[in-house]
Design a protein around this motif. Sequence first.
Motif, PDB file in Angstrom:
ATOM      1  N   UNK A  43     -41.780 -27.572  23.182  1.00  0.00           N
ATOM      2  CA  UNK A  43     -42.618 -27.199  24.318  1.00  0.00           C
ATOM      3  C   UNK A  43     -43.803 -26.324  23.893  1.00  0.00           C
ATOM      4  N   UNK A  44     -43.686 -25.698  22.730  1.00  0.00           N
ATOM      5  CA  UNK A  44     -44.828 -24.931  22.236  1.00  0.00           C
ATOM      6  C   UNK A  44     -46.023 -25.849  21.997  1.00  0.00           C
ATOM      7  N   UNK A  45     -45.739 -27.056  21.551  1.00  0.00           N
ATOM      8  CA  UNK A  45     -46.820 -28.048  21.399  1.00  0.00           C
ATOM      9  C   UNK A  45     -47.461 -28.353  22.741  1.00  0.00           C
ATOM     10  N   UNK A  46     -46.652 -28.459  23.784  1.00  0.00           N
ATOM     11  CA  UNK A  46     -47.192 -28.717  25.117  1.00  0.00           C
ATOM     12  C   UNK A  46     -48.200 -27.642  25.505  1.00  0.00           C
ATOM     13  N   UNK A  47     -47.771 -26.380  25.340  1.00  0.00           N
ATOM     14  CA  UNK A  47     -48.621 -25.263  25.767  1.00  0.00           C
ATOM     15  C   UNK A  47     -49.896 -25.218  24.940  1.00  0.00           C
ATOM     16  N   UNK A  48     -49.758 -25.310  23.617  1.00  0.00           N
ATOM     17  CA  UNK A  48     -50.938 -25.230  22.748  1.00  0.00           C
ATOM     18  C   UNK A  48     -51.909 -26.370  23.018  1.00  0.00           C
ATOM     19  N   UNK A  49     -51.401 -27.577  23.166  1.00  0.00           N
ATOM     20  CA  UNK A  49     -52.266 -28.720  23.438  1.00  0.00           C
ATOM     21  C   UNK A  49     -52.958 -28.593  24.793  1.00  0.00           C
ATOM     22  N   UNK A  50     -52.237 -28.065  25.773  1.00  0.00           N
ATOM     23  CA  UNK A  50     -52.824 -27.885  27.101  1.00  0.00           C
ATOM     24  C   UNK A  50     -53.929 -26.836  27.066  1.00  0.00           C
ATOM     25  N   UNK A  51     -53.729 -25.761  26.303  1.00  0.00           N
ATOM     26  CA  UNK A  51     -54.759 -24.728  26.166  1.00  0.00           C
ATOM     27  C   UNK A  51     -56.037 -25.336  25.607  1.00  0.00           C
ATOM     28  N   UNK A  52     -55.911 -26.135  24.565  1.00  0.00           N
ATOM     29  CA  UNK A  52     -57.088 -26.741  23.943  1.00  0.00           C
ATOM     30  C   UNK A  52     -57.734 -27.773  24.865  1.00  0.00           C
ATOM     31  N   UNK A  53     -56.923 -28.503  25.597  1.00  0.00           N
ATOM     32  CA  UNK A  53     -57.480 -29.480  26.541  1.00  0.00           C
ATOM     33  C   UNK A  53     -58.306 -28.786  27.621  1.00  0.00           C
ATOM     34  N   UNK A  54     -57.757 -27.735  28.210  1.00  0.00           N
ATOM     35  CA  UNK A  54     -58.450 -27.032  29.290  1.00  0.00           C
ATOM     36  C   UNK A  54     -59.681 -26.297  28.780  1.00  0.00           C
ATOM     37  N   UNK A  55     -59.677 -25.914  27.512  1.00  0.00           N
ATOM     38  CA  UNK A  55     -60.835 -25.231  26.937  1.00  0.00           C
ATOM     39  C   UNK A  55     -62.063 -26.138  26.928  1.00  0.00           C
ATOM     40  N   UNK A  56     -61.847 -27.448  26.865  1.00  0.00           N
ATOM     41  CA  UNK A  56     -62.959 -28.401  26.883  1.00  0.00           C
ATOM     42  C   UNK A  56     -63.382 -28.760  28.303  1.00  0.00           C
ATOM     43  N   UNK A  57     -62.598 -28.371  29.280  1.00  0.00           N
ATOM     44  CA  UNK A  57     -62.907 -28.696  30.677  1.00  0.00           C
ATOM     45  C   UNK A  57     -63.477 -27.486  31.406  1.00  0.00           C
ATOM     46  N   UNK A  58     -62.800 -26.358  31.295  1.00  0.00           N
ATOM     47  CA  UNK A  58     -63.231 -25.143  31.982  1.00  0.00           C
ATOM     48  C   UNK A  58     -64.348 -24.456  31.203  1.00  0.00           C
ATOM     49  N   UNK A  59     -65.143 -23.679  31.904  1.00  0.00           N
ATOM     50  CA  UNK A  59     -66.177 -22.853  31.263  1.00  0.00           C
ATOM     51  C   UNK A  59     -65.589 -21.466  30.986  1.00  0.00           C
ATOM     52  N   UNK A  60     -64.443 -21.487  30.342  1.00  0.00           N
ATOM     53  CA  UNK A  60     -63.737 -20.265  29.949  1.00  0.00           C
ATOM     54  C   UNK A  60     -63.400 -20.425  28.469  1.00  0.00           C
ATOM     55  N   UNK A  61     -63.973 -19.561  27.650  1.00  0.00           N
ATOM     56  CA  UNK A  61     -63.822 -19.658  26.204  1.00  0.00           C
ATOM     57  C   UNK A  61     -62.532 -18.989  25.759  1.00  0.00           C
ATOM     58  N   UNK A  62     -61.821 -19.648  24.849  1.00  0.00           N
ATOM     59  CA  UNK A  62     -60.567 -19.131  24.330  1.00  0.00           C
ATOM     60  C   UNK A  62     -60.847 -18.339  23.058  1.00  0.00           C
ATOM     61  N   UNK A  63     -60.640 -17.018  23.128  1.00  0.00           N
ATOM     62  CA  UNK A  63     -60.844 -16.151  21.963  1.00  0.00           C
ATOM     63  C   UNK A  63     -59.595 -16.099  21.096  1.00  0.00           C
ATOM     64  N   UNK A  64     -58.432 -16.008  21.724  1.00  0.00           N
ATOM     65  CA  UNK A  64     -57.170 -15.932  20.985  1.00  0.00           C
ATOM     66  C   UNK A  64     -56.027 -16.374  21.884  1.00  0.00           C
ATOM     67  N   UNK A  65     -54.954 -16.860  21.259  1.00  0.00           N
ATOM     68  CA  UNK A  65     -53.747 -17.202  22.012  1.00  0.00           C
ATOM     69  C   UNK A  65     -52.542 -17.123  21.092  1.00  0.00           C
ATOM     70  N   UNK A  66     -51.380 -16.972  21.687  1.00  0.00           N
ATOM     71  CA  UNK A  66     -50.115 -17.010  20.959  1.00  0.00           C
ATOM     72  C   UNK A  66     -49.049 -17.540  21.907  1.00  0.00           C
TER      73      UNK A  66
END
Length: 323
Positions: A43-66
């Motif tokens: 499920x960690x893959x689910x979360x990480x992949x979803x974060x990257x997917x939404x980063x290309x859709x939303x105008x919200x830049x991802x600085x860091x995640x864990x």
Amino acid sequence: MTLPRSQQVDLAITPYYHCVSRCVRRSFLCGVDPVSGRSYAHRKDWVENRIHQLAHIFCIDICAYAVMSNHYHLVVHINQEKAEKLSDIQVIERWTKIHCLPELVFRYMKGFLRSRAEINTCKKIIHLWRTRLYSLSWLMKELNFEIALQANKEDRCSGHFWEGRFKSQALLDEKALLAAMTYTDLNPVRAQQAETPEESEYTSIKKRIDSLTNSQPTPAGLWPFTGHANRETANRETDGIPFRLIDYMEWVDWVGRQMRESKSGSIPAYLPAIIDRLSLNLTDTLKACTQLEKKHCLWIGTPEQLLSVKNYFHKQRIYGINI
């Protein structure tokens, strides 16, 4: 008393925020259930992949995640200016990557609408979508909903998967941003799930390090480091995190060493240049980088900035961390 999200996230104060969302179930979000012994690491893959997917859709830049066993961290930059520059068609294209396109908007895109009332209705819908593209609440909603949907399907159950509200902390300056990013990227090290940052799976710093080994300066879906100490004078075309990547990596490595009980904690003669440039107080900053969640706080910054926030909201007291 819980503050409304409009007071916790206010772009007039800062565009930077640290967010945490936690699982409410007995079984871990992504770890091993100690009762059943079943692993949910995939499920960690689910979360990480979803974060990257939404980063290309939303105008919200991802600085860091864990992504951890029962929660995840995000450090974001809300880019309202980017959202406002999008054309109506671009807004529609972004929003419909994760939502169905209403018939009325489909006809608008094809140029089939002739009624002024219908066109105005479409404009209102597009304006609503545009505001959602830089809404932190909507980003977290889209992220959590998709993961909960997949987890419920896999567990063959229904009900809440996440806590009702995600936690957010406003980062009032570059020092606070640095502390939150460091805290996030060192989560697996603090939890003794990894020895070093480069071994910390499902973190932004490992993604950046892996990208460097492949001669790519910035992984897709992550906001780049630009090294600009003053964002106001930075070139808009190179907008990004106002540190140098090499400084940040050295800083994270140094902080990680200070957290080990086996280490003496002595400060080495050479420290990353970022310390001098940001005039960091090592004691206060180290506490912030390692204990960001130990105190109930919504704002992180200097005493002067915290006072400014208190006056802005006309509060007698606010919960903040001094850096």
